[in-house]
Design an enzyme around this catalytic site. Sequence first.
Site, PDB file in Angstrom:
ATOM      1  N   ILE A 274       0.766  -1.114   0.164  1.00 28.66           N
ATOM      2  CA  ILE A 274       0.206  -0.052   0.093  1.00 28.66           C
ATOM      3  C   ILE A 274       0.998   1.338  -0.017  1.00 28.66           C
ATOM      4  O   ILE A 274       1.811   1.253   1.135  1.00 28.66           O
ATOM      5  CB  ILE A 274      -0.936  -0.035   1.212  1.00 28.66           C
ATOM      6  CG1 ILE A 274      -1.833  -1.168   1.311  1.00 28.66           C
ATOM      7  CG2 ILE A 274      -1.764   1.225   1.299  1.00 28.66           C
ATOM      8  CD1 ILE A 274      -2.684  -1.298   2.633  1.00 28.66           C
ATOM      9  N   SER A 275       0.718   2.307  -0.757  1.00 31.30           N
ATOM     10  CA  SER A 275       1.397   3.306  -1.250  1.00 31.30           C
ATOM     11  C   SER A 275       2.797   3.266  -1.014  1.00 31.30           C
ATOM     12  O   SER A 275       3.196   2.681  -2.139  1.00 31.30           O
ATOM     13  CB  SER A 275       1.054   4.326   0.115  1.00 31.30           C
ATOM     14  OG  SER A 275       1.600   5.523   0.227  1.00 31.30           O
ATOM     15  N   SER A 276       3.869   3.568  -0.291  1.00 35.51           N
ATOM     16  CA  SER A 276       5.164   3.249  -0.135  1.00 35.51           C
ATOM     17  C   SER A 276       5.319   1.716  -0.587  1.00 35.51           C
ATOM     18  O   SER A 276       6.331   1.272  -1.166  1.00 35.51           O
ATOM     19  CB  SER A 276       5.932   3.529   0.975  1.00 35.51           C
ATOM     20  OG  SER A 276       7.138   3.477   0.967  1.00 35.51           O
TER      21      SER A 276
ATOM     22  N   ALA B 106       3.299   0.019  -2.139  1.00 32.96           N
ATOM     23  CA  ALA B 106       2.889  -0.435  -3.673  1.00 32.96           C
ATOM     24  C   ALA B 106       4.100  -0.222  -4.490  1.00 32.96           C
ATOM     25  O   ALA B 106       4.213  -0.737  -5.509  1.00 32.96           O
ATOM     26  CB  ALA B 106       1.709   0.370  -3.942  1.00 32.96           C
TER      27      ALA B 106
ATOM     28  N   HIS C  55      -6.108   8.733  -1.484  1.00 28.88           N
ATOM     29  CA  HIS C  55      -5.019   7.663  -1.697  1.00 28.88           C
ATOM     30  C   HIS C  55      -5.373   6.753  -0.794  1.00 28.88           C
ATOM     31  O   HIS C  55      -4.855   5.451  -1.010  1.00 28.88           O
ATOM     32  CB  HIS C  55      -3.885   8.767  -1.013  1.00 28.88           C
ATOM     33  CG  HIS C  55      -2.759   7.982  -1.053  1.00 28.88           C
ATOM     34  ND1 HIS C  55      -2.019   7.699  -2.095  1.00 28.88           N
ATOM     35  CD2 HIS C  55      -1.882   7.676   0.033  1.00 28.88           C
ATOM     36  CE1 HIS C  55      -0.766   6.989  -2.040  1.00 28.88           C
ATOM     37  NE2 HIS C  55      -0.677   6.951  -0.641  1.00 28.88           N
TER      38      HIS C  55
END
Length: 425
Positions: free
Chosen positions: A152-154, A156, A293
Site C-alpha cells: 500500500i502506497s510506499s 505499492a 489515496h
Amino acid sequence: MLVTLLAALVPLLAATVLAAPTAAARPERADAAPTATLTAVTNFGTNPSNLQMYLYVPDSVTANPAVVVAVHYCTGSGPAMYSGTEWASLADRYGFVVVYPSVTRASKCFDVSSPQALKRGGGSDPVGIKSMVDWVTRTYDADTSKIFATGISSGAMMTNVLLGDYPDVFSAGAAFSGVPFGCFATTDGSEWNSACSGGTVTHTPQEWGDLVRAAHPGYTGPRPRMQVWHGTEDDVLRYPNFGEEIKQWTNVLGVSQTPAATDTPVSGWTRTRYGATGDRAPVEAISLQGIGHNLYANGMAARALTFFGLDSSGPAPQPQPGACKVTATTNAWNTGLTASLTLTNTGTTAINGWTLGFTLPAGQTITNGWGATYTPPSGAVTATNATYNATLAPGTSVSIGYQANHTGNSAAPGAFTLNGTACTG
C-alpha cells in the site's frame, strides 16, 4: 517533503497501529516460527538497511507453501500491516505464509528512489526483503514458483521495485496506490520525488519497460504479472501514475496496451485486463472513481489473492500450460544472428489472428524479419501475424524468424506469450 504523504496516511495508521499485536520473540534460526501468531525473525540474512522481519505462519500451513510479502505504507510497520489487512486471515484459510517487512528509518517509508534500490542486488531495502524470502523458502521449503508481493502506497511502490529487481523470484504483484518502477528515482539522497508524486513523470511504454529491464540486465526469463489499483482523486500519488504503471507493465510483459476485457466488478470501479481476459491476465488494473489515496479496504486483498491464483482450499493451483508451444534457435556470428521460431497451437480451437510476445536479450536489435511484423526492434517485442499465416488450426505450426545485431549475447528469447497467454517452451 514527506509531510504530505505522512499526513495523508494518518487515518490508515490510526486504524491499524492501535490494534497492532505484540510480536513473539524469534530465536536465531529455530526450525520454524510459532503458528497463528505474528513472529519477529532476526538474523534472516543480508540486510543492508536494517529492516525488521515479521512472519505469520497459519496453523493450516500447507506443505511447500506459497509466500506473500505484504509491504506497509509510510508511517506504517509490519505489525500494523498484519492487523490492518486480511492477509493473515486469508493465510489461515488457504495455508500460505505471509512476510511483513518493517522499516526502521525515521520516515517509515521504503527506499524506492536510490540507485541502490533500483538495481538487483544493489543494496538497500530490496536486498533485505529478498533475504526474508530466502529465509522462508529455506525454513518452510516454500514453493519458489508461488512467491508474491503486495503493498500500500510506499509498499505499492516497493512492490513495483521488487518485481523489477527480482523477476526470477516473484510470480506476481498487487500494488495499491503506487507509482511505476523508477518513477521515484533520485540521485541526491532524497526519499521524495515531487515530479513523480505529482503525476508529471511520463514515458513511452518502451522507456518505462527499459527501466525495469535495466534493473536486471541480461535477464530473459518469465516476468511477473502485475495488478495495480488507484483512486481517481489521489492527492498524494496523483492518478496519472496509474496509467504510467499500465504502460510499463504491459510493455514488460509484451502485451497490448488495448484492454482485452473491461468490466465494473463494483459500482464506481473500472477494471481493465491486458493480454488475456481471465482472473490471471498478465496485467490487471482497477480504477476507483472519486476515491483518494487511502483506497485500501477489506475485500481487496481477496481480489489480489484471486489474481495471484491462491484462492482455493489446500495447496495453491499449479499454473496451467498455455495453449501454445514455441521452439526457438539462433545461429550467430560476430555481431549478428538469425533466429528461427516455431509456434504451435496446442489448444483445441483455431486461433484467428495472433501476436507473439517475447523479450530480446540485452544488446540484441532486430534488423529484419519474416513471417511476422516485429515491433519494437529491441526489448519487449511483439511479432504480429502476416495475412497468409493468421489462422492456426489446433495442432498446426507456423515458422517465423528474424535477423538481429548483438553485442555478445546471442541467445534466443527464453519465454513467449501468444495473445497474452504464456506458452510452454
